[in-house]
Design a protein around this motif. Structure first.
Motif, PDB file in Angstrom:
ATOM      1  N   ASP A  96       0.793  -1.040   0.019  1.00 40.44           N
ATOM      2  CA  ASP A  96      -0.055  -0.033   0.074  1.00 40.44           C
ATOM      3  C   ASP A  96       0.809   1.274   0.116  1.00 40.44           C
ATOM      4  N   GLN A  97       1.920   0.973   0.612  1.00 40.22           N
ATOM      5  CA  GLN A  97       2.966   2.300   0.618  1.00 40.22           C
ATOM      6  C   GLN A  97       4.269   1.659   0.567  1.00 40.22           C
ATOM      7  N   VAL A  98       5.084   2.497  -0.375  1.00 38.77           N
ATOM      8  CA  VAL A  98       6.594   1.991  -0.471  1.00 38.77           C
ATOM      9  C   VAL A  98       7.585   3.291   0.001  1.00 38.77           C
ATOM     10  N   ILE A  99       8.479   2.920   0.872  1.00 41.18           N
ATOM     11  CA  ILE A  99       9.519   4.048   1.425  1.00 41.18           C
ATOM     12  C   ILE A  99      10.593   3.690   0.563  1.00 41.18           C
ATOM     13  N   VAL A 100      11.236   4.330  -0.460  1.00 42.42           N
ATOM     14  CA  VAL A 100      12.628   3.996  -1.149  1.00 42.42           C
ATOM     15  C   VAL A 100      13.650   4.639  -0.304  1.00 42.42           C
ATOM     16  N   MET A 101      14.649   3.701  -0.237  1.00 41.90           N
ATOM     17  CA  MET A 101      15.797   4.325   0.739  1.00 41.90           C
ATOM     18  C   MET A 101      17.104   4.319  -0.315  1.00 41.90           C
ATOM     19  N   ASN A 102      18.210   4.931  -0.048  1.00 42.86           N
ATOM     20  CA  ASN A 102      19.368   5.143  -0.731  1.00 42.86           C
ATOM     21  C   ASN A 102      20.338   5.675   0.154  1.00 42.86           C
ATOM     22  N   GLU A 103      21.262   4.870   0.327  1.00 40.70           N
ATOM     23  CA  GLU A 103      22.547   5.380   1.183  1.00 40.70           C
ATOM     24  C   GLU A 103      21.803   5.732   2.612  1.00 40.70           C
ATOM     25  N   GLY A 104      21.063   5.122   3.297  1.00 40.11           N
ATOM     26  CA  GLY A 104      20.585   5.389   4.615  1.00 40.11           C
ATOM     27  C   GLY A 104      19.577   6.515   4.515  1.00 40.11           C
ATOM     28  N   ARG A 105      19.338   7.083   3.389  1.00 38.33           N
ATOM     29  CA  ARG A 105      18.144   8.281   3.352  1.00 38.33           C
ATOM     30  C   ARG A 105      16.710   7.863   2.809  1.00 38.33           C
ATOM     31  N   LYS A 106      15.897   8.282   3.063  1.00 36.02           N
ATOM     32  CA  LYS A 106      14.705   8.251   2.296  1.00 36.02           C
ATOM     33  C   LYS A 106      14.566   9.102   1.114  1.00 36.02           C
ATOM     34  N   GLU A 107      14.327   8.407  -0.110  1.00 39.85           N
ATOM     35  CA  GLU A 107      14.510   9.212  -1.364  1.00 39.85           C
ATOM     36  C   GLU A 107      13.073   9.588  -1.502  1.00 39.85           C
ATOM     37  N   GLN A 108      11.990   8.817  -1.230  1.00 39.42           N
ATOM     38  CA  GLN A 108      10.664   9.176  -1.709  1.00 39.42           C
ATOM     39  C   GLN A 108       9.858   8.103  -1.032  1.00 39.42           C
ATOM     40  N   GLU A 109       8.768   8.473  -0.680  1.00 40.26           N
ATOM     41  CA  GLU A 109       7.524   7.377  -0.390  1.00 40.26           C
ATOM     42  C   GLU A 109       6.265   7.749  -0.953  1.00 40.26           C
ATOM     43  N   GLY A 110       5.447   6.734  -0.982  1.00 37.43           N
ATOM     44  CA  GLY A 110       4.078   6.890  -1.575  1.00 37.43           C
ATOM     45  C   GLY A 110       3.617   5.624  -2.030  1.00 37.43           C
ATOM     46  N   HIS A 111       2.322   5.520  -2.656  1.00 38.84           N
ATOM     47  CA  HIS A 111       1.655   4.521  -3.354  1.00 38.84           C
ATOM     48  C   HIS A 111       2.513   3.906  -4.335  1.00 38.84           C
ATOM     49  N   PRO A 112       2.756   2.524  -4.686  1.00 43.00           N
ATOM     50  CA  PRO A 112       3.303   2.216  -5.689  1.00 43.00           C
ATOM     51  C   PRO A 112       3.190   3.045  -7.359  1.00 43.00           C
ATOM     52  N   THR A 113       1.993   3.295  -7.556  1.00 43.23           N
ATOM     53  CA  THR A 113       1.821   3.733  -8.855  1.00 43.23           C
ATOM     54  C   THR A 113       2.313   5.114  -8.818  1.00 43.23           C
ATOM     55  N   GLU A 114       2.343   5.819  -7.677  1.00 40.64           N
ATOM     56  CA  GLU A 114       2.994   7.233  -7.360  1.00 40.64           C
ATOM     57  C   GLU A 114       4.348   7.353  -7.794  1.00 40.64           C
TER      58      GLU A 114
END
Length: 350
Positions: free
Chosen positions: A199-217
């Motif tokens: 329902d929700q994805v939090i994309v991480m890169n090098e320890g930081r949050k890049e973006q979060e939201g619904h997969p479609t978004e």
């Protein structure tokens, strides 16, 4: 149900997680997604209480649990490997979990319910080494759910399974999660798992949050180059914004027409990265006029037949590589001159 605030974790001088914050509502299925070493498993282990954060806090049901021991957090945890007690039967593994969590209900009924849910009731008297890898994963899920935790944490639970079994387990996990209605935080580096289950994805890169939201978004509206490139395949064009009102991006000798609907702060002269997903690119077996909007000539350099589609690599006149999908590989062979075309409103701008 879960809120992580400004979570930071150092291992000596190595920064593993950097000021990470997010929240998950009750009943949601959320995923921490990112490449190996981005800090997602470290975050999960801090939430579980298995390791301490350097700074920041973890809250469950509005209560800070940063200093609460793992066994008092009422969390279910499934690891990459099954981690079942080898000397215990399936039933004894589940009963041990109920005992350790001081579950007040009927233990026999609870064990039967969750073994039936994962379709393993007939294996209750078996030892883990008598089960297949997929069966062991099912038991791990049952053991993590049997005492009805507030939140279920999944640390890459499908690692090591073959493709067909991964897909079956993926569907089954989501189905069970919805049936039990347990808040779930899942860790994976697999984009298809994250997009299909969450329902929700939090994309991480090098320890930081890049973006979060619904997969479609995230797939259709990535906000950073990392998210655009990490989530799915795409062809990248880099160039300069010629006119923010038209708008057109000049990339080498070609012009890329885009559709922003006014949703951009870029001005003429700014460098822009654009991405086009392979499913949005039309391939014409005969070259078209380069003057048409977003239409360019090229030559097929590779064809990969995948059964349900063919994946084409096309080299444009200036050497740019384009990835496109086709429902057929007929008349699309290596060396053939073709043209590619995509609509301005399908271009992703970052």
């Amino acid at each position: 149900m879960l809120e992580v605030k400004n979570l930071t974790k150092y291992y000596g001088d190595l920064l593993a997680v950097d000021e990470l914050s997010f929240r998950i509502e009750e009943g949601q299925f959320a995923t921490l997604l990112g490449p190996s070493g981005c800090g997602k498993s470290t975050t999960l282990h801090v939430i579980a209480g298995l390791i301490d954060a350097t700074s920041g806090s973890v809250h469950l049901r509005g209560k800070e649990v940063s200093d609460v021991p793992p066994y008092e957090r009422n969390i279910g945890l499934v690891f990459q490997h099954s981690a079942l007690f080898p000397h215990m039967t399936v039933e004894e593994n589940l009963r041990y979990g109920l005992k350790m969590q001081d579950f007040d209900g009927d233990h026999d009924r609870q064990i039967e319910k969750y073994l039936e849910m994962v379709q393993m009731l007939e294996h209750a008297d078996h030892k883990p080494d008598e089960l297949s890898g997929g069966q062991q994963r099912r038991i791990s899920f049952a053991r993590a759910l049997v005492y009805e935790p507030d939140i279920l944490l999944l640390d890459e639970p499908l690692t090591g399974l073959d493709r067909v079994l991964r897909e079956d387990m993926r569907n089954e996990i989501r189905s069970i999660q919805q049936e039990v209605d347990v808040t779930t935080l899942h860790v994976t580096h697999d984009q298809s798992e994250a997009l299909s289950m969450s329902d929700q994805v939090i994309v991480m890169n090098e320890g930081r949050k890049e973006q979060e939201g619904h997969p479609t978004e995230l797939y259709e509206q990535p906000k950073t180059e990392f998210v655009a490139e990490f989530l799915g395949q795409s062809t990248k064009f880099e160039g300069e914004l010629v006119d923010a009102n038209t708008p057109v991006i000049r990339s080498g000798s070609r012009e890329i027409h885009i559709e922003t609907n006014g949703d951009t702060e870029a001005v003429a002269g700014d460098d822009i990265s654009t991405y086009i997903r392979p499913e949005e690119i039309d391939v014409h077996p005969t070259p078209q006029a380069n003057g048409d909007t977003n239409t360019f000539s090229g030559r097929i350099t590779d064809v990969e037949y995948l059964g349900h589609r063919a994946e084409l690599e096309i080299e444009l006149d200036d050497g740019t590589k384009v990835i496109a999908f086709s429902q057929t590989s007929d008349d699309l062979s290596v060396g053939k001159e073709v043209s590619v075309q995509f609509d301005p409103d399908k271009v992703i701008c970052v």
